[in-house]
Design an enzyme around this catalytic site. Structure first.
Site, PDB file in Angstrom:
ATOM      1  N   THR A   1       0.794  -1.010  -0.008  1.00 36.19           N
ATOM      2  CA  THR A   1       0.053  -0.028  -0.044  1.00 36.19           C
ATOM      3  C   THR A   1       0.777   1.107  -0.080  1.00 36.19           C
ATOM      4  OG1 THR A   1      -0.266  -0.236   2.264  1.00 36.19           O
ATOM      5  CG2 THR A   1      -2.029  -1.065   1.166  1.00 36.19           C
TER       6      THR A   1
ATOM      7  N   THR B   1       7.777  -4.524  -0.248  1.00 36.45           N
ATOM      8  CA  THR B   1       9.403  -4.695   0.016  1.00 36.45           C
ATOM      9  C   THR B   1       9.967  -6.086   0.160  1.00 36.45           C
ATOM     10  OG1 THR B   1       8.952  -4.262   2.305  1.00 36.45           O
ATOM     11  CG2 THR B   1       9.245  -2.537   1.013  1.00 36.45           C
TER      12      THR B   1
ATOM     13  N   LYS C   1      17.442  -6.385   0.511  1.00 39.08           N
ATOM     14  CA  LYS C   1      16.744  -5.673   1.942  1.00 39.08           C
ATOM     15  C   LYS C   1      17.330  -6.385   2.857  1.00 39.08           C
ATOM     16  CE  LYS C   1      12.243  -5.535   4.108  1.00 39.08           C
ATOM     17  NZ  LYS C   1      10.850  -5.964   4.228  1.00 39.08           N
TER      18      LYS C   1
END
EC number: 6.3.5.-
Lengths: 438, 633
Positions: free
Chosen positions: A102, A178, A256
């Site tokens: 989102t 992510t 990440k």
């Protein structure tokens, strides 16, 4: 009894305004409020009531003595957002492809439910700044969590990006969850050939329903980057914990590195392409990026999905390699220890894999640094077994690349040649001192 | 009930007061096990911006967005040990802290409230930067409490357990600096219904709640750990929220002063209406009167003009004489105007206080002439850079228009003298939505039961018990409890110390030393050890004072070390006898002459040598015996 049955039996609906009397330790307590839908994590035997002061409380069903409906739930008007944003002449066109996560959302203050905002008008309301940079055209491709992303989704995204770029867009932004954004970035880096325009992946570590969300600034910086001169696949996310600047990372060299921080994405073994400030200023940290051109982008989406990524650990059994070979896997990327090692006792299984035509590639679980299989005897044995050392490639990038390579050839000599060819900046020629832990 | 003369007939005025009491709990932070301590050690900073979020209708509050676009930046100062990623909004919350929750439940039961069955944390939107996340996490723990007072019962509708905000360090034009140490300290919030109808009743309620909080022994003490807010209104007036009342005794005074303020503002309103002025009659017209003050003796104005600023005036029709009217001791309607203008300028000038401050009658007359004022009209002047001056005067105009309507609803700040000053408009209805990162927390009935059955004794009950059980003087018992020395006191008594001695040392001696030495350095451990020495017969009770004095200066020492170093350990009976014999020998003539009559003299001389090292009673026994031996035998 469960809440839904309890409510059904009494003909009470979510949203009704009720008065509930419960017995607490021999005394009666009365509450007035709105019936809320049960929470996902609630025990299930608790009724959630929103009091008039906005607070929610839970009431144990077994303690409820009386419940009366004071007012039936009002039907909420559905909110429609029309895509009525008029483009400003002279601004570049940028498509934002939504895949889930989102990046922009609106919130139902009663239930706390978050709805993705993906029409132009919604985006314009949430992050009006981006419309001052470009004529942004949102396009919701699909809406899935990034952990559910599969190689077939990469292909879909690649085609959607190519379509937008080849129909005249100046750049494209892909909004993405992510967790696996690094994999998608690598996949797009290999699939989009002759790229002449920027392709930017962006996400958020704090959901956009909170005032402190990183989503807006990331989005602003990514639209800026999508109108830049860099014709590469990039990930644009916060550069540090503060809301100061974003970094544009090369799609094949980004990982990440933190579960929750907003600056979780880091360039590994490489220097980011640029720093971007939300006011539009871009500071290039290197000059060797691919420049914007008029080339038409092609999608080379041939991939082999039977590829596995295996992490080596003390005590790993050769069964794992055998299993993959028996199951018909065509490629295995090993995340080895140190310079690129496995325990000696699994080398025979690796030898067998290679003999059966499975491509076995070596990367390092150190994440930082380059593999080198010439230093120790184990490495030399692995080389002899036919393992392909993947230089300073990230394990995840090597995994995606091997899928793509195997989509083109399953001849192990060809595979080796392609794995060691630098297609999208995934291999740096030498290891720079200033690329470690920064 | 106390009989006293009230300044006002509160019943007739329809006084309504509600309290909101916040107090920090002495546990770990609420949503992460970080110590909840304050520190001036700053080890890192970072900056953030807070963006207004879209509502369910896809709307963003335009005012909030406007504020955001001004580019205000929040800078946070952190300390590695006293904050963590949760409180940097870089990690989802944990918790809530179990201990804090249990203390909240204790408080709920002490206030006769009923706990909820499942706790739901909510996000209350706050975008002034004081919460890094942009919201405060808060939950209702219990409802339906009650405090009995001689004026009647007062309800406690909610008891909440929430997180404290970051401390504001500095507010600059475009930047606000906060320190993160305070963020996340558990805060218990207790609100009452507006059923308080007398100023003294408010104090009684606040005292009762404060006592319940202290009874848990798990609330923080000291400046800033307790925040009492008052909501005050009278019939025809308005609801005024008064923030930051620190002392209990100030509560009735502040309420009385607020009633006075509202009554006076209503009188001003009536007068303005009688004079026939309407809000729209006050026009936003700025008169540049800089030229009138070109040679002014007012230093403030001269300085502004020299720097290129302007003197602007506005006309307030029919306000003459009312701006200077007192509404609280020492505060006038003009003060309320100035409070509003403070955002832009240090002060304003109005006609009712002039000539003064170096402004001459001649200058006043010229302004009156320029603005074409009638006898009843007034003016307000501001000297500043033009845009600032205009903004300041706009605030004055707004407040003046409100004066015609009556009392404006406001949040006001309590001042040390009992007056209040303007802080900000009343907050709108809070925007709250569920904190989805924290699962609902069921409070099991057996936990409720356990807490209810093990409630701490309320302070007043404890005082009564001390009086009855230990025969303590009531005021001594009260001080023990008020100073929160009760736990230590009971421990000492159980060690075998006489209650009266323990109480008087803890209260009288320790408090008496406060002016001389930093007595807060003396720890419970020090005190315990000193009493142990006393019980072992190693020191006399007269030695406590000296030992504590030294320990306050050197807290790293032990009581035993101090007693030995200072020679405060008691002399043995033989040593005492030897000293007495020595003194008698030195004064043998007197003793022989006076016999038992020399008792006082000998006692005095001996005590001068052994004070603190021997028990006076013992000394007097030996002296008496020795004197009897000499004179009698």
């Amino acid at each position: 009894m469960r809440v839904d049955e309890f409510l059904k039996e009494r003909n009470i609906n979510v949203g009704d305004f009720v008065r509930i009397t419960k017995e607490e330790d021999g005394e009666e307590v009365t509450y007035e409020g709105y019936i809320m839908p049960p929470y996902e994590l609630s025990a299930g035997d608790t009724l959630v009531l929103k009091l008039e002061n906005g607070y929610n409380i839970g009431i144990a069903l077994e303690k409820i003595r009386r419940i009366e409906v004071l007012e039936r739930a009002k039907v909420k008007p559905e909110v429609h957002f029309e895509a009525l944003i008029e483009g400003k002449p002279g601004l570049p066109e940028v498509t934002i492809i939504g895949t889930g996560g989102t990046i922009a959302s609106r919130i139902d203050y009663e239930t706390g439910a978050v709805y993705p905002a993906f029409t132009a008008e919604e985006l314009a309301k949430a992050v009006p700044e981006i419309f001052e940079v470009a004529n942004v055209k949102p396009k919701l491709l699909f809406n899935i969590f990034s952990e559910d992303m599969k190689p077939k989704h990469w292909v879909k995204i690649a085609h959607e990006v190519a379509k937008a770029l080849n129909s005249g867009d100046y750049g494209v932004v892909v909004a993405h969850g992510t967790d696996t954004m690094g994999y998608t970035a690598a996949a797009l880096s290999f699939m989009l050939r002759n790229l002449g325009k920027p392709v930017v992946l962006v996400g958020a570590q704090r959901s956009s329903d909170r005032p402190s969300s990183d989503a807006a600034m990331n989005l602003i910086c990514s639209v800026r980057m999508a109108t830049s001169e860099v014709a590469e696949v990039m990930v644009v996310m916060h550069g540090e914990t503060g809301d100061t600047y974003c970094l544009a990372h090369r799609g094949t060299k980004v990982r990440k590195m933190h579960t929750s921080r907003r600056d979780a994405f880091r360039s590994i073994n490489d220097v980011p392409i640029a720093k971007i400030w939300p006011n539009g200023e871009i500071e290039f940290l290197r000059k060797d990026y691919r420049k914007r051109s008029d080339e038409e982008v092609e999608v080379d989406d041939k991939i082999e999905e039977k590829v596995a990524l295996v992490k080596v650990y003390p005590g790993i059994s050769s069964e794992i390699i055998d299993f993959l070979v028996d199951k018909g896997y065509k490629g295995i990327v090993i995340e080895g220890t140190g310079l690129g090692h496995t325990p000696n006792d699994i080398i025979p299984s690796i030898e067998r894999a290679v003999e059966e035509g499975v491509a076995v590639c070596m990367t390092s679980q150190c994440i930082y640094g380059r593999v080198n299989l010439n230093v120790y005897s184990t490495g030399r044995k692995l080389l002899k077994a036919g393992v392909i050392p993947c230089e300073d490639m990230l394990p995840e990038t090597a995994y995606v690349k091997l899928m793509w390579v195997l989509g083109h050839t399953q001849n192990l000599e060809e595979v080796r040649k392609m794995m060691l060819t630098n297609y999208a900046g995934e291999i740096t020629p030498y290891t720079r001192f200033d690329t470690y832990l920064r | 009930m106390m009989v006293m003369t009230d300044k006002f007939n509160y019943e007739e005025l329809g006084l309504k007061v509600g309290l909101e009491i916040h107090r920090q709990l002495d546990t770990k932070k609420l949503f992460s096990p970080v110590p909840s301590e304050l520190s001036d050690k700053v080890e890192f900073t970072f900056q953030r911006r807070l963006r207004p979020t879209m509502s369910e209708l896809g709307e963003i509050d335009p005012a909030a967005l406007e504020e955001f676009k001004k580019g205000r930046v929040y800078v946070y100062e952190g300390n590695y040990e006293l904050t963590d990623l949760v409180y940097m909004d870089e990690e989802p919350p944990r918790g809530p802290d179990r201990e804090a929750l249990e203390v909240a439940l204790q408080i709920a039961y002490l206030l006769n409230a009923k706990p909820v069955d499942e706790v739901y944390y909510m996000r209350k939107i706050v975008i002034d930067g004081s919460n890094v996340s942009g919201f405060q996490r808060t939950a209702i723990i219990a409802t339906d409490g009650k405090v009995e007072t001689p004026w009647g019962a007062v309800g406690i509708p909610t008891i909440c357990l929430e997180e404290d905000a970051a401390r504001i360090i500095e507010r600059k034009d475009k930047e606000v600096i906060y320190r993160l140490d305070r963020l996340g300290i558990p805060l218990i919030e207790i609100s009452t219904t507006p059923d308080i109808h007398h100023p003294e009743q408010a104090k009684v309620v606040a005292k009762f709640i404060g006592d319940a909080l202290r009874a848990t022994k798990k609330v923080k003490r000291g400046l800033g750990t307790i925040r009492q807010d008052l909501n005050v209104s009278i019939k025809g007036g308005a609801r005024i929220e008064i923030k930051g009342v620190q002392e209990l005794d100030m509560i009735p005074i502040i309420i009385e002063r607020e009633v006075e303020r509202q009554l006076n503002l209503l009188k001003i309103r009536d007068e303005l209406r009688k004079r026939g002025v309407k809000p729209k009659d006050i026009k936003e017209e700025f008169y540049d009167v800089t030229d009138i003050f070109e040679n002014t003796k007012s230093k403030i104005i001269a300085r502004v003009i020299k720097k290129g600023g302007k003197v602007l005036a506005i006309k307030l029709p029919k306000f003459r004489g009312l701006i200077g009217r007192e509404i609280q001791p020492g505060r006038r309607l003009g003060t309320e105007f100035a409070d509003r203008a403070k955002k832009y300028v240090p002060g304003i000038f109005h006609i009712d206080e002039l000539p003064n401050y170096g402004i001459s009658q001649e200058e006043v007359n010229k302004v009156i002439e320029r603005l074409n004022l009638s006898e009843e009209d007034a003016f307000v002047l501001v000297a500043a850079e033009e845009e600032k001056a205009k903004n300041a005067l706009r605030e004055v105009i707004k407040r003046a228009r409100e004066a015609i309507e009556g009392v404006p609803e406001e949040t006001r700040r309590a001042l040390p003298d009992g007056n209040t000053e303007y802080m900000r408009p009343l907050p709108g209805k809070a925007r709250m939505y569920p904190e989805t990162d924290i699962p609902p927390l069921r409070i099991p009935d057996d936990l409720k039961k356990k807490i209810k059955e093990n409630l701490p004794e309320l302070p007043q009950a404890k005082v009564e018990r001390y009086v009855k059980e230990y025969k303590l003087d009531r005021s001594l018992a009260q001080t023990l409890v008020d100073d929160e020395r009760d736990e230590l006191f009971e421990e000492l008594v159980s060690m075998g110390v006489k209650p009266s001695l323990a109480a008087s040392i803890l209260v009288v001696v320790l408090k008496g030393l406060r002016k001389e030495v930093p007595i807060e350095n003396v720890t419970d451990e020090h005190i315990r050890e000193a009493f142990q020495l006393y019980l072992e017969g190693k020191i006399a009770k007269e030695a406590f004072e000296e030992i504590f004095k030294e320990l306050a200066r050197n807290p790293s020492k032990s009581a035993r070390e101090v007693a030995e170093e200072k020679g405060l350990t008691l002399l043995s009976e033989e040593e005492v006898t030897r000293i007495i014999e020595e003194v008698i020998q030195q004064n043998i003539e007197v003793v022989k002459a006076k016999g038992m009559g020399a008792m006082g003299l000998i006692m005095g001389r001996v005590m001068a040598k052994v004070r603190g090292k021997a028990d006076g009673k013992l000394v007097s026994q030996i002296v008496r015996r020795k004197l009897q031996e000499i004179s009698g035998g």
